[in-house]
Scaffold this motif. Structure first.
Motif, PDB file in Angstrom:
ATOM      1  N   SER A 184       0.145   0.215  -2.738  1.00 32.42           N
ATOM      2  CA  SER A 184       1.219   0.063  -3.704  1.00 32.42           C
ATOM      3  C   SER A 184       2.241   1.192  -3.599  1.00 32.42           C
ATOM      4  CB  SER A 184       0.654  -0.009  -5.115  1.00 32.42           C
ATOM      5  OG  SER A 184      -0.010   1.194  -5.424  1.00 32.42           O
ATOM      6  N   SER A 185       1.837   2.355  -3.126  1.00 31.78           N
ATOM      7  CA  SER A 185       2.773   3.471  -3.006  1.00 31.78           C
ATOM      8  C   SER A 185       3.592   3.404  -1.723  1.00 31.78           C
ATOM      9  CB  SER A 185       2.028   4.799  -3.070  1.00 31.78           C
ATOM     10  OG  SER A 185       1.141   4.896  -1.978  1.00 31.78           O
ATOM     11  N   ILE A 186       3.175   2.592  -0.754  1.00 29.01           N
ATOM     12  CA  ILE A 186       3.908   2.483   0.506  1.00 29.01           C
ATOM     13  C   ILE A 186       5.155   1.635   0.335  1.00 29.01           C
ATOM     14  CG2 ILE A 186       3.826   1.572   2.855  1.00 29.01           C
ATOM     15  CD1 ILE A 186       0.897   2.335   2.938  1.00 29.01           C
ATOM     16  N   GLY A 187       5.024   0.476  -0.275  1.00 33.34           N
ATOM     17  CA  GLY A 187       6.150  -0.417  -0.476  1.00 33.34           C
ATOM     18  C   GLY A 187       6.424  -1.267   0.752  1.00 33.34           C
TER      19      GLY A 187
ATOM     20  N   MET B 102      -3.592   2.103  -2.999  1.00 33.05           N
ATOM     21  CA  MET B 102      -3.149   2.827  -1.823  1.00 33.05           C
ATOM     22  C   MET B 102      -1.882   2.193  -1.262  1.00 33.05           C
ATOM     23  SD  MET B 102      -5.279   3.874   1.564  1.00 33.05           S
ATOM     24  CE  MET B 102      -4.962   2.574   2.712  1.00 33.05           C
TER      25      MET B 102
END
Length: 56
Positions: A3-6, A1
């Motif tokens: 990992s896609s925010i950055g 979850m």
């Protein structure tokens, strides 16, 4: 979850939370969020353990 925010997204979320709640409330909010996640993981683990025991 996450990992896609950055990193830039995470920084933006933290800044928005700091503005909305203030620095004194953030530790309480973080603790409550951590407790909620911990309880959710425990509950899902218990459900899967109960399900595996009932199939035997």
């Amino acid at each position: 979850m996450l990992s896609s925010i950055g990193i830039p997204g995470l920084i933006l979320i933290l800044v928005i939370a700091l503005v909305m709640f203030g620095p004194s409330k953030l530790p309480q909010i973080g603790r409550a969020f951590g407790d909620t996640i911990r309880e959710f993981k425990k509950s899902t683990k218990d459900v899967f353990e109960d399900e595996s025991h009932s199939k035997k």
